[in-house]
Design an enzyme around this catalytic site. Structure first.
Site, PDB file in Angstrom:
ATOM      1  N   GLY A  11      17.369   7.729  51.181  1.00  0.00           N
ATOM      2  CA  GLY A  11      18.352   7.711  50.104  1.00  0.00           C
ATOM      3  C   GLY A  11      17.759   7.523  48.721  1.00  0.00           C
ATOM      4  O   GLY A  11      18.455   7.102  47.794  1.00  0.00           O
ATOM      5  N   SER A  12      16.483   7.879  48.540  1.00  0.00           N
ATOM      6  CA  SER A  12      15.901   7.705  47.202  1.00  0.00           C
ATOM      7  C   SER A  12      16.553   8.651  46.195  1.00  0.00           C
ATOM      8  O   SER A  12      16.665   8.327  45.008  1.00  0.00           O
ATOM      9  CB  SER A  12      14.382   7.889  47.227  1.00  0.00           C
ATOM     10  N   ASN A  13      17.003   9.820  46.646  1.00  0.00           N
ATOM     11  CA  ASN A  13      17.708  10.724  45.723  1.00  0.00           C
ATOM     12  C   ASN A  13      19.070  10.163  45.331  1.00  0.00           C
ATOM     13  O   ASN A  13      19.489  10.294  44.185  1.00  0.00           O
ATOM     14  CB  ASN A  13      17.838  12.120  46.333  1.00  0.00           C
ATOM     15  N   HIS A 110      16.229  20.624  47.808  1.00  0.00           N
ATOM     16  CA  HIS A 110      15.237  21.035  48.801  1.00  0.00           C
ATOM     17  C   HIS A 110      13.834  20.925  48.194  1.00  0.00           C
ATOM     18  O   HIS A 110      13.608  21.403  47.072  1.00  0.00           O
ATOM     19  CB  HIS A 110      15.508  22.477  49.257  1.00  0.00           C
ATOM     20  N   GLU A 143      26.329  29.337  54.231  1.00  0.00           N
ATOM     21  CA  GLU A 143      26.208  29.289  55.699  1.00  0.00           C
ATOM     22  C   GLU A 143      24.761  29.229  56.192  1.00  0.00           C
ATOM     23  O   GLU A 143      24.496  28.848  57.320  1.00  0.00           O
ATOM     24  CB  GLU A 143      26.881  30.539  56.300  1.00  0.00           C
TER      25      GLU A 143
END
Ligand code: GRF
Length: 197
Positions: A11-13, A110, A143
């Site tokens: 969860g660093s972002n 990403h 998708e």
């Protein structure tokens, strides 16, 4: 803007998003943090901030995100008033019905210059390919796997003595600046669209 975060790891972002909100550079609020991993540190970080958290029940599947779990996730995000869903290290592929519930309202970060190196451990893929630079990308989720329209991307050099860990750490420094910036940009676009209506 009301944010919902989906994450599977540290969860660093998400922390970087919270820091930008605290610093006044991002006009947003995190209403809900959900994880498919009950032990993920992202949940602990959120609880410490008094943010509502929840665990996504994937019915024992290791990588699949079952349709029922996606529907339950969408319902929970809607109930919390979430306007934009941010994937932050979420390791399952989002599909319908969750995608349908938030059209062009789910974004992902990403750790590579997409379309290069989609999928897991993108920094290891970049090292193995011997590229001179890699980076990070924020994109809308569709998708496919890491295939949606790109919002922003930036490069970092690959150094001769890089290991997967050092390269990932350098990419993460960039991620922590870029994700809040990208969210602010999406927010501005959303406000413009609302005004034009
Ligand atoms: C980040 O490198 C992100 O790009 C990738 O997963 C990692 C999550 O890290 N999708 P964290 O949980 O935000 O620390």
């Amino acid at each position: 803007m009301v944010l919902g975060i989906l994450g599977s790891g540290s969860g660093s972002n998400m922390q970087a998003i919270l820091d930008a909100i605290d610093a006044g550079t991002l006009d947003a609020r995190i209403a809900l943090v959900l994880s498919d991993n009950p032990d993920a540190f992202i949940l602990e970080r959120a609880r410490q901030r008094g943010i509502e958290t929840g665990v996504i029940d994937c019915g024992g599947f290791k990588t699949k995100f079952p349709e029922q779990a996606q529907a339950a996730t969408a319902a929970r995000l809607k109930a919390a008033g979430v306007e934009l869903v941010c994937l932050a290290g979420f390791l399952r592929l989002v599909k319908c019905p969750l995608l349908d519930a938030f059209p062009r309202r789910i974004i992902n970060i990403h750790p590579a210059l997409l379309p290069a190196f989609p999928g897991l451990e993108a920094w290891t893929q970049a090292l193995a390919a011997g590229v001179a630079e890699t980076g990070c990308t924020v994109h809308f989720v569709d998708e496919g796997m890491d295939t949606g329209p790109i919002i922003v991307q930036e490069a970092v050099p690959v150094l001769a003595d890089d290991t997967p860990a050092t390269l990932h750490a350098r990419i993460q420094v960039l991620e922590h600046r870029l994700y809040p910036e990208a969210i602010a940009r999406v927010n501005a676009e959303m406000l413009k669209t609302e005004t034009l209506k």
